[in-house]
Design a protein around this motif. Structure first.
Motif, short mmCIF file in Angstrom:
data_model
loop_
_atom_site.label_atom_id
_atom_site.label_comp_id
_atom_site.label_asym_id
_atom_site.label_seq_id
_atom_site.Cartn_x
_atom_site.Cartn_y
_atom_site.Cartn_z
N VAL A 55 -29.58 19.08 -8.97
CA VAL A 55 -28.26 18.69 -8.17
C VAL A 55 -27.06 19.30 -8.49
CG1 VAL A 55 -28.06 16.66 -9.36
CG2 VAL A 55 -27.11 16.64 -7.07
N ALA A 56 -26.16 20.08 -7.64
CA ALA A 56 -25.28 20.91 -8.44
C ALA A 56 -24.01 20.89 -7.06
CB ALA A 56 -25.64 22.15 -8.57
N THR A 57 -22.89 21.20 -7.89
CA THR A 57 -21.67 21.14 -7.00
C THR A 57 -21.61 22.93 -6.53
OG1 THR A 57 -20.41 22.23 -8.87
CG2 THR A 57 -20.37 19.70 -8.42
N ARG A 58 -20.80 23.29 -5.62
CA ARG A 58 -20.95 24.64 -5.25
C ARG A 58 -20.55 25.64 -6.53
NH1 ARG A 58 -17.55 26.20 0.23
NH2 ARG A 58 -18.79 24.33 0.73
N LYS A 59 -19.67 25.03 -7.16
CA LYS A 59 -19.29 26.08 -8.44
C LYS A 59 -20.48 26.13 -9.33
CE LYS A 59 -14.30 25.52 -8.35
NZ LYS A 59 -13.01 25.05 -9.10
N ASP A 60 -21.24 25.11 -9.60
CA ASP A 60 -22.22 24.81 -10.44
C ASP A 60 -23.39 26.07 -9.77
OD1 ASP A 60 -21.44 22.89 -11.68
OD2 ASP A 60 -22.76 21.15 -10.90
N LEU A 61 -23.55 26.04 -8.39
CA LEU A 61 -24.44 26.99 -8.10
C LEU A 61 -24.11 28.29 -8.21
CD1 LEU A 61 -25.33 25.03 -4.76
CD2 LEU A 61 -27.05 25.31 -6.74
N ALA A 62 -22.89 28.85 -8.08
CA ALA A 62 -22.13 29.88 -8.07
C ALA A 62 -22.37 30.52 -9.65
CB ALA A 62 -20.78 29.98 -7.74
N ASP A 63 -22.29 29.59 -10.54
CA ASP A 63 -22.16 29.95 -11.95
C ASP A 63 -23.45 30.26 -12.28
OD1 ASP A 63 -20.83 29.95 -14.71
OD2 ASP A 63 -22.58 28.81 -14.89
N TYR A 64 -24.58 29.74 -11.86
CA TYR A 64 -25.87 30.06 -12.23
C TYR A 64 -26.22 31.47 -12.40
CZ TYR A 64 -30.68 28.26 -13.60
OH TYR A 64 -31.79 28.11 -14.50
N HIS A 65 -25.94 32.28 -11.31
CA HIS A 65 -26.27 33.82 -11.30
C HIS A 65 -25.17 34.44 -11.23
CE1 HIS A 65 -30.51 33.71 -11.31
NE2 HIS A 65 -30.68 32.87 -10.31
N ARG A 66 -23.82 33.97 -11.40
CA ARG A 66 -22.59 34.79 -11.34
C ARG A 66 -22.23 34.99 -9.78
NH1 ARG A 66 -21.04 32.01 -15.85
NH2 ARG A 66 -20.95 33.28 -17.70
N LEU A 67 -22.57 34.12 -8.95
CA LEU A 67 -22.14 34.46 -7.60
C LEU A 67 -20.59 34.05 -7.17
CD1 LEU A 67 -25.27 33.01 -5.87
CD2 LEU A 67 -25.00 35.60 -6.57
N LYS A 68 -19.98 34.50 -6.30
CA LYS A 68 -18.57 34.32 -5.84
C LYS A 68 -18.84 32.90 -5.05
CE LYS A 68 -17.22 38.92 -5.59
NZ LYS A 68 -16.53 40.03 -4.76
N THR A 69 -18.01 32.12 -5.15
CA THR A 69 -18.02 30.60 -4.62
C THR A 69 -17.96 30.90 -2.90
OG1 THR A 69 -15.67 30.34 -4.57
CG2 THR A 69 -17.08 29.34 -6.31
N GLU A 70 -17.45 31.83 -2.38
CA GLU A 70 -17.48 32.04 -0.99
C GLU A 70 -18.77 32.51 -0.50
OE1 GLU A 70 -14.93 35.54 -2.73
OE2 GLU A 70 -15.20 33.45 -3.08
N GLN A 71 -19.50 33.54 -1.45
CA GLN A 71 -20.67 33.69 -1.32
C GLN A 71 -21.53 32.72 -1.15
OE1 GLN A 71 -21.31 36.61 -4.55
NE2 GLN A 71 -21.83 38.19 -3.01
#
Length: 397
Positions: free
Chosen positions: A223-239
């Motif tokens: 379970v994760a926030t949008r920022k958590d998900l972005a951080d995992y593979h260093r994606l952009k939050t808008e992506q």
């Protein structure tokens, strides 16, 4: 807990404790470890294992499977990562070992490097240098930068040679692959030789790459926030935001994750909601680069631990030590140990612990880590509460 419909409005609110246990299970630190799958199974499950140059007890990529599987042989860890073409190294959360089946999913990043051009380095004759590197690899097989002609011009470490710039550019853009580390040097090979043909031929568009990475990150985090998900593979939050509706993850609210303890919006792996997280908690020391704790904001939100790597902090300003490792026990982060080694003695240069009741867990973690790296004794130098020393030394034997 039951599976949610895939809709924009959260249909389930999780308690913070539920989210914590879901995260632990998703990271392989709650429940019975899959020893038959071993180190390759840990890598596939996590999706990325971060590499780092620091080696105190062991290098970080060794500590990650140790934390989940226990005393797996260190040589077998390296073999499991690099033999048989099971993995490759690329830019994910940082420089990471990735399962080879994820090769197509980083097409978007390779294309972005190609479109952006070279990093801070510049080549005098890029086409010639790259062609020479490719020709050498084609003729001689996998090589390090040193074997290709030298990694440095002779100055500081970042003063790369023309050959090193070329081979790293070819790595960034996917023409060559790092197939292993040898003496901590990258070993480069042609992508056409190192990557299975079906994976090499697969070229998903950017949206598909990001969507699949978001889905896999959600499974690895639970379970994760949008920022958590972005951080995992260093994606952009808008992506991530654009990918979420079709990612297969489901929206939830998590109590205590918002400001002032309010519920916050998050996304969960539907499989993680099917059954209550149960089973044995691992008691272990964690690398600061372990994916359970590499996101400092998430670590503080879930575990209440504000943790940072102090290796690059001046010694006199360190609070917890050069390579302070969080202590995981009972599903919580309950202390820190800054380790070192002297021959066959493991040294705890500095220890902090939340409660005296946790001394048995601390002693267990110290004894197991010492045995794993070939030490037969543990010496404690500094303890945050020296009144605990006699009890701890008795437990350590």
């Amino acid at each position: 807990m039951s599976t949610l419909p895939d809709s924009a409005a959260p249909a389930l609110t999780l308690r913070a404790d539920d989210a914590r246990r879901i995260a632990l299970r998703a990271q392989g630190l709650l429940g019975a470890p899959d020893r038959r799958a071993g180190v390759p199974g840990v890598l596939r499950h996590l999706g990325a294992v971060q590499l780092d140059t620091i080696s105190v007890l062991a290098r970080s990529h060794e500590l990650v499977p140790y934390a989940r599987l226990g005393a797996v042989g260190r040589e077998s860890v390296e073999a499991a990562y690099w033999s048989g073409g099971a993995s490759f190294e690329y830019w994910s959360h940082a420089a990471c070992i990735l399962p080879v089946e994820e090769w197509p999913l980083f097409s978007f990043r390779r294309r972005a490097y190609l479109a952006r051009g070279h990093r801070w380095h510049r080549m005098e004759d890029a086409d010639r240098s790259c062609a020479e590197v490719l020709a050498r690899l084609r003729a001689e097989g996998p090589l390090t930068a040193t074997e290709l002609g030298g990694a440095k011009k002779g100055g500081v470490w970042w003063d790369w040679s023309e050959t090193k710039i070329a081979v790293e550019w070819l790595l960034d853009t996917g023409q060559v692959v790092c197939t292993e580390r040898r003496g901590w040097k990258r070993v480069y090979d042609l992508a056409e030789r190192a990557v299975p043909a079906d994976l090499l031929a697969s070229d998903p568009d950017d949206a598909s790459c990001v969507r699949q990475l978001v889905r896999r990150s959600g499974a690895a985090l639970g379970v994760a926030t949008r920022k958590d998900l972005a951080d995992y593979h260093r994606l952009k939050t808008e992506q991530v935001g654009a990918a979420l509706p079709d990612s297969g993850l489901v929206p939830v609210l998590v109590e205590g994750w918002g400001r002032d303890g309010a519920p916050a919006a998050a996304w969960a792996d539907p499989a993680a909601l099917d059954t209550e997280p149960r089973g044995r908690h691992r008691t272990t020391l964690l690398s600061p680069f372990d994916s359970l704790v590499w996101d400092r904001a998430r670590t503080e939100r879930i575990f209440g631990l504000s943790h940072r790597l102090e290796a690059y902090t001046p010694k006199e300003k360190r609070l917890h030590g050069y390579f302070a490792m969080p202590l995981l026990a009972g599903g919580r982060l309950v202390g820190r140990v800054d380790p070192a080694r002297e021959k066959r003695t493991m040294i705890a240069r500095q220890i902090s612990l939340d409660s005296p009741a946790l001394l048995p867990a601390l002693a267990q973690a110290l004894r197991e880590a010492a045995a794993w790296v070939g030490c037969d004794s543990v010496r404690v130098e500094r303890l945050h509460d020296e009144a605990l020393r006699p009890a701890l030394e008795k437990l350590l034997g």
